[in-house]
Scaffold this active site. Sequence first.
Site, PDB file in Angstrom:
ATOM      1  N   LEU A  14      -5.865  -3.752  40.792  1.00  0.00           N
ATOM      2  CA  LEU A  14      -6.743  -3.480  39.665  1.00  0.00           C
ATOM      3  C   LEU A  14      -7.729  -4.748  39.394  1.00  0.00           C
ATOM      4  O   LEU A  14      -7.992  -5.489  38.481  1.00  0.00           O
ATOM      5  CB  LEU A  14      -6.042  -3.604  38.133  1.00  0.00           C
ATOM      6  N   HIS A  15      -8.781  -4.581  40.391  1.00  0.00           N
ATOM      7  CA  HIS A  15      -9.694  -5.462  40.369  1.00  0.00           C
ATOM      8  C   HIS A  15     -11.232  -4.800  40.577  1.00  0.00           C
ATOM      9  O   HIS A  15     -11.430  -3.546  40.769  1.00  0.00           O
ATOM     10  CB  HIS A  15      -9.902  -6.298  41.712  1.00  0.00           C
ATOM     11  N   ALA A  16     -12.367  -5.322  39.731  1.00  0.00           N
ATOM     12  CA  ALA A  16     -13.629  -4.744  39.816  1.00  0.00           C
ATOM     13  C   ALA A  16     -13.328  -3.345  39.186  1.00  0.00           C
ATOM     14  O   ALA A  16     -13.522  -2.871  38.297  1.00  0.00           O
ATOM     15  CB  ALA A  16     -14.371  -5.139  40.982  1.00  0.00           C
ATOM     16  N   PRO A  18     -11.635  -0.346  39.802  1.00  0.00           N
ATOM     17  CA  PRO A  18     -10.631   0.156  39.250  1.00  0.00           C
ATOM     18  C   PRO A  18     -10.197  -0.236  37.554  1.00  0.00           C
ATOM     19  O   PRO A  18      -9.936   0.338  36.851  1.00  0.00           O
ATOM     20  CB  PRO A  18      -9.442  -0.241  40.145  1.00  0.00           C
TER      21      PRO A  18
END
Length: 86
Positions: A14-16, A18
């Site tokens: 769950l980076h940037a 997403p």
Amino acid sequence: MIEQQVTITNPSGLHARPASLVTSFVKTYDGKVEIIRDTTTCNLKSILSLLSMGLHQGAEVTLRVDGPNEEQYMQSLVEFIQNLEG
């Protein structure tokens, strides 16, 4: 208030992008939505809080929903997170 455990399946975690999609999805809900990992709890409506958790693929988290129609919302939130792509 209900809780459910979820494993992050998205290859980039769950980076940037997403994380942005998740917070946009959650902001449409009138209740309170949190994500918990170990002893850290954050408001899922805050992208900065979510990014600070550093959630990667395979991370196990607990989602907490408190508000109207929480059972139905939890189901849709879990499906949304599990179906995130790249």
